[in-house]
Design a protein around this motif. Sequence first.
Motif, PDB file in Angstrom:
ATOM      1  N   LEU A  22      -8.067  14.086 -34.130  1.00 22.40           N
ATOM      2  CA  LEU A  22      -7.946  15.498 -34.494  1.00 22.40           C
ATOM      3  C   LEU A  22      -9.172  16.273 -34.031  1.00 22.40           C
ATOM      4  N   THR A  23      -8.985  17.573 -33.883  1.00 22.01           N
ATOM      5  CA  THR A  23     -10.079  18.486 -33.571  1.00 22.01           C
ATOM      6  C   THR A  23     -10.215  19.460 -34.734  1.00 22.01           C
ATOM      7  N   LEU A  24     -11.229  20.324 -34.674  1.00 23.68           N
ATOM      8  CA  LEU A  24     -11.428  21.292 -35.748  1.00 23.68           C
ATOM      9  C   LEU A  24     -10.293  22.311 -35.821  1.00 23.68           C
ATOM     10  N   SER A  25      -9.486  22.394 -34.772  1.00 18.72           N
ATOM     11  CA  SER A  25      -8.361  23.333 -34.772  1.00 18.72           C
ATOM     12  C   SER A  25      -7.024  22.645 -35.033  1.00 18.72           C
ATOM     13  N   THR A  26      -7.049  21.326 -35.300  1.00 17.46           N
ATOM     14  CA  THR A  26      -5.810  20.588 -35.541  1.00 17.46           C
ATOM     15  C   THR A  26      -5.297  20.848 -36.950  1.00 17.46           C
ATOM     16  N   PRO A  27      -4.034  21.263 -37.108  1.00 14.55           N
ATOM     17  CA  PRO A  27      -3.480  21.406 -38.465  1.00 14.55           C
ATOM     18  C   PRO A  27      -3.465  20.043 -39.169  1.00 14.55           C
ATOM     19  N   LEU A  28      -3.933  20.019 -40.405  1.00 17.11           N
ATOM     20  CA  LEU A  28      -3.960  18.761 -41.160  1.00 17.11           C
ATOM     21  C   LEU A  28      -2.615  18.601 -41.873  1.00 17.11           C
ATOM     22  N   GLY A  29      -1.604  18.228 -41.086  1.00 16.40           N
ATOM     23  CA  GLY A  29      -0.258  18.144 -41.632  1.00 16.40           C
ATOM     24  C   GLY A  29      -0.037  16.908 -42.479  1.00 16.40           C
ATOM     25  N   GLY A  30      -0.858  15.864 -42.282  1.00 17.42           N
ATOM     26  CA  GLY A  30      -0.709  14.653 -43.075  1.00 17.42           C
ATOM     27  C   GLY A  30      -1.839  14.545 -44.074  1.00 17.42           C
ATOM     28  N   HIS A  31      -2.707  13.537 -43.908  1.00 22.86           N
ATOM     29  CA  HIS A  31      -3.911  13.419 -44.718  1.00 22.86           C
ATOM     30  C   HIS A  31      -5.005  12.825 -43.829  1.00 22.86           C
ATOM     31  N   LEU A  32      -6.228  12.823 -44.302  1.00 24.42           N
ATOM     32  CA  LEU A  32      -7.330  12.321 -43.492  1.00 24.42           C
ATOM     33  C   LEU A  32      -7.189  10.813 -43.298  1.00 24.42           C
ATOM     34  N   VAL A  33      -7.152  10.396 -42.043  1.00 26.89           N
ATOM     35  CA  VAL A  33      -6.955   9.001 -41.675  1.00 26.89           C
ATOM     36  C   VAL A  33      -8.086   8.593 -40.745  1.00 26.89           C
ATOM     37  N   SER A  34      -8.692   7.440 -40.995  1.00 32.57           N
ATOM     38  CA  SER A  34      -9.839   7.010 -40.198  1.00 32.57           C
ATOM     39  C   SER A  34      -9.452   6.141 -39.005  1.00 32.57           C
ATOM     40  N   GLY A  35      -8.264   5.536 -39.044  1.00 31.34           N
ATOM     41  CA  GLY A  35      -7.882   4.608 -37.991  1.00 31.34           C
ATOM     42  C   GLY A  35      -8.463   3.219 -38.189  1.00 31.34           C
ATOM     43  N   HIS A  36      -9.009   2.955 -39.383  1.00 31.60           N
ATOM     44  CA  HIS A  36      -9.560   1.646 -39.720  1.00 31.60           C
ATOM     45  C   HIS A  36      -8.598   0.966 -40.699  1.00 31.60           C
ATOM     46  N   VAL A  37      -7.855   0.008 -40.210  1.00 34.21           N
ATOM     47  CA  VAL A  37      -6.798  -0.625 -41.004  1.00 34.21           C
ATOM     48  C   VAL A  37      -7.397  -1.451 -42.135  1.00 34.21           C
ATOM     49  N   ASP A  38      -6.833  -1.298 -43.336  1.00 34.52           N
ATOM     50  CA  ASP A  38      -7.327  -2.033 -44.511  1.00 34.52           C
ATOM     51  C   ASP A  38      -6.618  -3.356 -44.715  1.00 34.52           C
ATOM     52  N   GLY A  39      -5.422  -3.480 -44.190  1.00 38.36           N
ATOM     53  CA  GLY A  39      -4.680  -4.720 -44.368  1.00 38.36           C
ATOM     54  C   GLY A  39      -3.311  -4.623 -43.724  1.00 38.36           C
ATOM     55  N   VAL A  40      -2.614  -5.741 -43.676  1.00 43.89           N
ATOM     56  CA  VAL A  40      -1.276  -5.803 -43.101  1.00 43.89           C
ATOM     57  C   VAL A  40      -0.268  -6.031 -44.209  1.00 43.89           C
ATOM     58  N   GLY A  41       0.736  -5.167 -44.275  1.00 44.80           N
ATOM     59  CA  GLY A  41       1.808  -5.306 -45.248  1.00 44.80           C
ATOM     60  C   GLY A  41       3.071  -5.838 -44.599  1.00 44.80           C
ATOM     61  N   GLN A  42       4.108  -5.997 -45.413  1.00 44.89           N
ATOM     62  CA  GLN A  42       5.375  -6.517 -44.899  1.00 44.89           C
ATOM     63  C   GLN A  42       6.536  -5.762 -45.525  1.00 44.89           C
ATOM     64  N   VAL A  43       7.494  -5.372 -44.695  1.00 43.67           N
ATOM     65  CA  VAL A  43       8.686  -4.686 -45.181  1.00 43.67           C
ATOM     66  C   VAL A  43       9.554  -5.675 -45.956  1.00 43.67           C
ATOM     67  N   LEU A  44       9.834  -5.355 -47.203  1.00 44.64           N
ATOM     68  CA  LEU A  44      10.661  -6.218 -48.045  1.00 44.64           C
ATOM     69  C   LEU A  44      12.118  -5.784 -48.056  1.00 44.64           C
ATOM     70  N   GLU A  45      12.335  -4.469 -47.936  1.00 50.95           N
ATOM     71  CA  GLU A  45      13.694  -3.953 -48.046  1.00 50.95           C
ATOM     72  C   GLU A  45      13.795  -2.636 -47.291  1.00 50.95           C
ATOM     73  N   ARG A  46      14.947  -2.427 -46.679  1.00 53.66           N
ATOM     74  CA  ARG A  46      15.264  -1.166 -46.026  1.00 53.66           C
ATOM     75  C   ARG A  46      16.682  -0.792 -46.416  1.00 53.66           C
ATOM     76  N   ARG A  47      16.845   0.417 -46.960  1.00 50.52           N
ATOM     77  CA  ARG A  47      18.194   0.833 -47.326  1.00 50.52           C
ATOM     78  C   ARG A  47      18.370   2.320 -47.033  1.00 50.52           C
ATOM     79  N   GLU A  48      19.602   2.708 -46.757  1.00 48.88           N
ATOM     80  CA  GLU A  48      19.898   4.101 -46.475  1.00 48.88           C
ATOM     81  C   GLU A  48      19.978   4.890 -47.775  1.00 48.88           C
ATOM     82  N   ASP A  49      19.530   6.133 -47.720  1.00 48.12           N
ATOM     83  CA  ASP A  49      19.588   7.044 -48.861  1.00 48.12           C
ATOM     84  C   ASP A  49      19.927   8.420 -48.307  1.00 48.12           C
ATOM     85  N   GLY A  50      21.236   8.716 -48.212  1.00 48.97           N
ATOM     86  CA  GLY A  50      21.654   9.922 -47.517  1.00 48.97           C
ATOM     87  C   GLY A  50      21.316   9.774 -46.039  1.00 48.97           C
TER      88      GLY A  50
END
Length: 223
Positions: free
Chosen positions: A88-116
Motif C-alpha cells: 500500500l501507499t499513503l494514497s491507498t484506500p484501506l479497504g481491508g485492515h492493516l496486514v504486514s505480510g508476515h504469516v503467523d501460521g498455517v491453517g486448514q479448511v475443515l468445511e466448505r458449504r454454500e449459503d445463498g
Amino acid sequence: MFTGIIQAVGQVRRLEPRGGDVRLTIGSGKLGLAGASLGDSIAVNGVCLTAVTLAADAFAADVSRETLSLTTLGGLTTGSPVNLEPALTLSTPLGGHLVSGHVDGVGQVLERREDGRSWRLRIAAPPELARYIAHKGSICVDGVSLTVNAVDGACFELNIVPHTLDETIIAGYRTGTRVNLEVDLIARYLERLLLGERAANPSGGASGGGLTREFLAEHGFGR
C-alpha cells in the motif's frame, strides 16, 4: 504493509531451487507492473516477497528456507494460482485492515458449504493463534482480509461473498486445503503491551509464556 484487498490472481510460472532456497517466477495476471521497481514488496498468498526481477507481465522473488517451511509457499507447483497484492501507499484506500505480510501460521479448511450465493468456510488455526481470533474481528487468509463470523476454540468461520470468490483463489478451496493465516497485528501488539515489564523477560517473549489466565486475573482482566 498491505490491506488484504487482492488486486489480481497470478500464476506460478517457474520454481528454481537455489541452494535450499527457491526463486519463484510469477505471472502477474491483471496486476499492472508498469510502475513497479526492483525491491518492491508484493504479497503472494499473504506472504510479503521482494521483487528481484521484473518483466511486463511477471516478476521473480526469492523465498527463503524459513518462509518455505512456515507458509504454504513450499507446496506451490508450476501453474498454481496465487493471490497478489502490491504494497500500500499513503494514497491507498484501506479497504481491508492493516496486514504486514508476515504469516503467523498455517491453517486448514475443515468445511466448505454454500449459503445463498456466498460460501461458508470453517478453518482450523494452530492452537497458539486461537487467542488472537475474535468474533467479528479481522483475519488474513492467503492474503485476503476477512471478517470472522464465529469462533469455536481454534476453529473459526468465514462468509465469502461472490466478488471475493471471483477475484481470489478462495473459489478453489476444498476440505483439507492449507492456508496462510495472519492475525490482526493490533492484537499481537496489545498482548505485548499488557505484559508490561514482563515483555523483557525471555519467558514473556512471543514464543515463550506470554499472557496467562493468572496474569490477566492479577491485573483485573477477569472475574
